[in-house]
Structure formats: C-alpha cells, structure tokens
Design a protein around this motif. Structure first.
Motif, PDB file in Angstrom:
ATOM      1  N   LEU A 107       0.819  -1.214   0.000  1.00  0.00           N
ATOM      2  CA  LEU A 107       0.000   0.000   0.000  1.00  0.00           C
ATOM      3  C   LEU A 107       0.852   1.262   0.000  1.00  0.00           C
ATOM      4  O   LEU A 107       0.402   2.316  -0.446  1.00  0.00           O
ATOM      5  CB  LEU A 107      -0.931   0.007   1.219  1.00  0.00           C
ATOM      6  N   GLY A 108       2.075   1.164   0.506  1.00  0.00           N
ATOM      7  CA  GLY A 108       2.942   2.337   0.562  1.00  0.00           C
ATOM      8  C   GLY A 108       3.963   2.376  -0.543  1.00  0.00           C
ATOM      9  O   GLY A 108       4.928   3.149  -0.475  1.00  0.00           O
ATOM     10  N   SER A 109       3.770   1.559  -1.567  1.00  0.00           N
ATOM     11  CA  SER A 109       4.740   1.492  -2.651  1.00  0.00           C
ATOM     12  C   SER A 109       4.301   2.367  -3.821  1.00  0.00           C
ATOM     13  O   SER A 109       3.469   3.264  -3.668  1.00  0.00           O
ATOM     14  CB  SER A 109       4.911   0.036  -3.092  1.00  0.00           C
ATOM     15  N   GLY A 110       4.827   2.085  -5.008  1.00  0.00           N
ATOM     16  CA  GLY A 110       4.579   2.936  -6.156  1.00  0.00           C
ATOM     17  C   GLY A 110       3.369   2.543  -6.971  1.00  0.00           C
ATOM     18  O   GLY A 110       2.685   1.549  -6.688  1.00  0.00           O
ATOM     19  N   PRO A 111       3.073   3.298  -8.017  1.00  0.00           N
ATOM     20  CA  PRO A 111       1.857   3.094  -8.817  1.00  0.00           C
ATOM     21  C   PRO A 111       1.803   1.762  -9.550  1.00  0.00           C
ATOM     22  O   PRO A 111       0.727   1.195  -9.725  1.00  0.00           O
ATOM     23  CB  PRO A 111       1.885   4.271  -9.807  1.00  0.00           C
ATOM     24  N   ARG A 112       2.952   1.231  -9.976  1.00  0.00           N
ATOM     25  CA  ARG A 112       2.928  -0.044 -10.690  1.00  0.00           C
ATOM     26  C   ARG A 112       2.541  -1.185  -9.764  1.00  0.00           C
ATOM     27  O   ARG A 112       1.815  -2.103 -10.155  1.00  0.00           O
ATOM     28  CB  ARG A 112       4.295  -0.314 -11.330  1.00  0.00           C
ATOM     29  N   VAL A 113       3.010  -1.117  -8.530  1.00  0.00           N
ATOM     30  CA  VAL A 113       2.641  -2.148  -7.552  1.00  0.00           C
ATOM     31  C   VAL A 113       1.167  -2.021  -7.201  1.00  0.00           C
ATOM     32  O   VAL A 113       0.450  -3.029  -7.107  1.00  0.00           O
ATOM     33  CB  VAL A 113       3.513  -2.043  -6.289  1.00  0.00           C
ATOM     34  N   LEU A 114       0.689  -0.810  -7.021  1.00  0.00           N
ATOM     35  CA  LEU A 114      -0.720  -0.603  -6.691  1.00  0.00           C
ATOM     36  C   LEU A 114      -1.618  -1.073  -7.831  1.00  0.00           C
ATOM     37  O   LEU A 114      -2.705  -1.617  -7.595  1.00  0.00           O
ATOM     38  CB  LEU A 114      -0.976   0.866  -6.386  1.00  0.00           C
ATOM     39  N   ALA A 115      -1.156  -0.874  -9.071  1.00  0.00           N
ATOM     40  CA  ALA A 115      -1.934  -1.356 -10.215  1.00  0.00           C
ATOM     41  C   ALA A 115      -1.992  -2.874 -10.227  1.00  0.00           C
ATOM     42  O   ALA A 115      -3.045  -3.474 -10.501  1.00  0.00           O
ATOM     43  CB  ALA A 115      -1.325  -0.837 -11.514  1.00  0.00           C
ATOM     44  N   SER A 116      -0.874  -3.520  -9.913  1.00  0.00           N
ATOM     45  CA  SER A 116      -0.841  -4.981  -9.845  1.00  0.00           C
ATOM     46  C   SER A 116      -1.743  -5.471  -8.717  1.00  0.00           C
ATOM     47  O   SER A 116      -2.479  -6.451  -8.872  1.00  0.00           O
ATOM     48  CB  SER A 116       0.595  -5.465  -9.632  1.00  0.00           C
ATOM     49  N   ARG A 117      -1.700  -4.783  -7.586  1.00  0.00           N
ATOM     50  CA  ARG A 117      -2.566  -5.139  -6.458  1.00  0.00           C
ATOM     51  C   ARG A 117      -4.029  -5.012  -6.855  1.00  0.00           C
ATOM     52  O   ARG A 117      -4.866  -5.840  -6.491  1.00  0.00           O
ATOM     53  CB  ARG A 117      -2.257  -4.239  -5.266  1.00  0.00           C
ATOM     54  N   GLY A 118      -4.352  -3.961  -7.622  1.00  0.00           N
ATOM     55  CA  GLY A 118      -5.717  -3.772  -8.074  1.00  0.00           C
ATOM     56  C   GLY A 118      -6.203  -4.925  -8.936  1.00  0.00           C
ATOM     57  O   GLY A 118      -7.362  -5.347  -8.830  1.00  0.00           O
ATOM     58  N   ARG A 119      -5.319  -5.454  -9.772  1.00  0.00           N
ATOM     59  CA  ARG A 119      -5.704  -6.589 -10.622  1.00  0.00           C
ATOM     60  C   ARG A 119      -5.973  -7.835  -9.781  1.00  0.00           C
ATOM     61  O   ARG A 119      -6.869  -8.633 -10.095  1.00  0.00           O
ATOM     62  CB  ARG A 119      -4.609  -6.864 -11.656  1.00  0.00           C
ATOM     63  N   VAL A 120      -5.209  -8.009  -8.715  1.00  0.00           N
ATOM     64  CA  VAL A 120      -5.433  -9.143  -7.821  1.00  0.00           C
ATOM     65  C   VAL A 120      -6.796  -9.013  -7.144  1.00  0.00           C
ATOM     66  O   VAL A 120      -7.559  -9.983  -7.054  1.00  0.00           O
ATOM     67  CB  VAL A 120      -4.321  -9.229  -6.764  1.00  0.00           C
ATOM     68  N   ILE A 121      -7.110  -7.808  -6.667  1.00  0.00           N
ATOM     69  CA  ILE A 121      -8.396  -7.587  -6.009  1.00  0.00           C
ATOM     70  C   ILE A 121      -9.547  -7.799  -6.993  1.00  0.00           C
ATOM     71  O   ILE A 121     -10.595  -8.354  -6.641  1.00  0.00           O
ATOM     72  CB  ILE A 121      -8.449  -6.182  -5.388  1.00  0.00           C
ATOM     73  N   ASP A 122      -9.352  -7.385  -8.239  1.00  0.00           N
ATOM     74  CA  ASP A 122     -10.380  -7.615  -9.255  1.00  0.00           C
ATOM     75  C   ASP A 122     -10.632  -9.115  -9.443  1.00  0.00           C
ATOM     76  O   ASP A 122     -11.788  -9.548  -9.590  1.00  0.00           O
ATOM     77  CB  ASP A 122      -9.947  -7.001 -10.588  1.00  0.00           C
ATOM     78  N   ALA A 123      -9.553  -9.908  -9.445  1.00  0.00           N
ATOM     79  CA  ALA A 123      -9.702 -11.353  -9.617  1.00  0.00           C
ATOM     80  C   ALA A 123     -10.422 -11.970  -8.426  1.00  0.00           C
ATOM     81  O   ALA A 123     -11.295 -12.836  -8.586  1.00  0.00           O
ATOM     82  CB  ALA A 123      -8.329 -12.003  -9.807  1.00  0.00           C
TER      83      ALA A 123
END
Length: 312
Positions: A107-123
């Motif tokens: 959560l405290g990292s950069g935008p690319r990690v947050l985007a990857s996290r978002g894809r996981v949550i979508d799944a």
C-alpha cells in the motif's frame, strides 16, 4: 549467473522490507544484503519499485498457487471459497513476512505495484461474485456486493497484520466465511459457517526464517543458504573463507555449519584436502545443488497473469 543474482536480490529485498518496510528498502541496502553490486541491480531492475514489483508478483503467485490447489477438490462455490480461504490463511500464518509485504507494504509502494494489487483484487472480486449463481436472489444484489465483501475481508486481515498477529489468521476462517456467504446464501448458511471445524494452528515459534520452498525438493532454503549456494555456483572450488566473503557471512563458525548442512543434504561436495591435511576445503555443487540453484534462479519467474488466473 544473472538469474541467480536476480534471485539473490529479490530474496534480499524481502528481508529488507521485512525488517524496515518498503520505505526502508533502498537499493544500497538490498545490494548489501544480497552481496550484489549496484551495477548488477540496475542491469536487472529499473529502480527499487521495479524490484519490489517483482517480489510482490512472485508472492501473489505463490499465494494463488496455494489457493488453486485447495479449491480443486471442491465442486460448489461455497466449498471452493472456504477451501481457498482456509489455505490462504494457513499459508499466511506460515509466511508472516510475505503476508505483511502483500497486505501492508504494498500500500505504501509505487503506482505499478498498486496497479498490480488492483488486478489481484479484481480477480478475487470476480471469484466471490460467482456466489450470485448459487442463489435465486443473487441477481438482485447490489453490483458492489462482492467488491465490498472482499474489501471487508482484506480490512480485517490488514488490522491483524498491523497488530503482528498474522500467525493466528486461520482462527478467523469461520467469521470471515460467514461474512462472505451472508449476502449470497443468507443467514442460515452464514450461521452454519460459524460452527464448522477450523484447521489446527501449528506451533510456529522457532521456525526457520522465511525462505524459498523449492518445488520438487521438499525442502526450505533460507536466503542466507541461497547466498552460499550462489557463491559456490559462481566460484567452484572455493574455500570456506572465500565462500563466506562471497556470501557476506562474517562468522566462520556459521559458514562451516552451513556448508556441513549442505553437504549432509547432498547439495555440495568437498573436493579439497580439507582440515585433515591442513589444507583448505574446495567446495562445488553436486547435481542436486545445481538443481537447487536452477530452481532458485527461477524465483519470480512466474508470469504476473498466472496469479490472477489462479484466483479465477
């Protein structure tokens, strides 16, 4: 040896983040922990976020693989959710560093990690939303029901991570299951989930530090051990002292114990005269040792999309 150096850097990044969080994950600290030069780091990664992204996606893939294996034996949505959640909570308790990395540090990292996290949550959301197929009233549920449910579950887990209570997460299995099935299957199904047996929490105090569980070998290799194996792979015939320097292990007694353990496991062999003749050891990898090195070098090689496919 590029792949093995990459594995060492990723392993070191996990250690640094585990100790200091993402904000404390500097390139200098990762390189020092891995025993790899900054030049090599930048040959492999754009910056520290790129390195953390590789660690994050590998951790996601490992958790997803655990869930995928667990749900294969279940035929219903409810059974798959429970089996997958139980496996994930148990695995999280066994790997508190990786769990904190996924839940807190990302959560405290950069935008690319947050985007990857978002894809996981979508799944995860898509998987939970399949509950609509299990009930006649599912189509009448608000469209954000599954997303809100996943968010609530993650919020509960996040609090436990902040409280450093990760190892007991599996004890939340029943109440979390009740929360998940309630909007889809109703109160009766949710109440039944609260009374079902919960997997026994194993005693994890004193377990080895988080490491690489190498597929097909049935063994856990810690990051320090990985550095020793890497040092031998890069310097076949090296002595104890040379390996200690290459692996950044300053205690000669510790390096001797590590080499002895690796020898007992059949991963290294001493081709030198050794102490019996007062001459230095000369260590090299056995075929099994090379297998470990090759397996470890593929660390984080799982394609990012594999993690989301495993959740679906």
């Amino acid at each position: 040896m590029t792949k093995l150096q990459r594995a060492r850097l990723l392993a070191a990044a996990v250690e640094v983040v585990g100790d200091l969080g993402y904000l404390g994950m500097s390139v200098a600290r990762v390189c020092a922990r891995a025993g790899v030069s900054r030049r090599t780091f930048y040959d492999l990664f754009e910056d520290r976020e790129d390195c953390f992204l590789a660690v994050f996606e590998d951790a996601v893939a490992r958790f997803a693989a655990v869930a995928r294996d667990a749900v294969q034996s279940e035929s219903t949505w409810q059974g798959q959710v429970r089996a997958g959640l139980s496996a994930l909570l148990s695995f999280a308790g066994e790997e508190p560093v990786l769990t904190a990395l996924l839940v807190r540090d990302a959560l405290g990292s950069g935008p690319r990690v947050l985007a990857s996290r978002g894809r996981v949550i979508d799944a995860l959301t898509a998987f939970v939303d399949r509950g609509r197929e299990e009930t006649r009233t599912g189509g009448e549920l608000p469209p954000l029901t599954a997303e809100g449910t996943v968010g609530a579950v993650l919020a509960v887990i996040h609090v436990r991570v902040l409280e450093q209570d990760v190892r007991l997460l599996v004890e939340l299995l029943n109440p979390l299951m009740g929360m998940i099935v309630l909007p889809f299957l109703g109160r009766t199904a949710a109440a039944k989930e609260l009374t079902r047996p919960v997997p026994t929490v194993s005693h994890l105090d004193g377990r080895p530090p988080v490491g690489l569980l190498l597929d097909g070998l049935g063994m856990r290799v810690t990051y320090r051990t990985l550095r020793v194996i890497s040092a031998i792979a890069e310097n076949p015939g090296a002595s104890n002292r040379q390996i200690a320097q290459a692996a950044d292990v300053h205690d000669q007694g510790q390096i001797s114990k590590l080499l002895t353990r690796l020898d007992e496991l059949g991963m290294v062999q001493n081709t030198g005269a050794g102490h019996t003749k007062g001459e230095p050891n000369a260590w090299s990898l056995t075929p099994r040792g090379h297998q470990v090195a090759q397996t470890a070098s593929s660390w984080s090689a799982t394609p990012p999309e594999a993690s989301t496919q495993a959740c679906g």
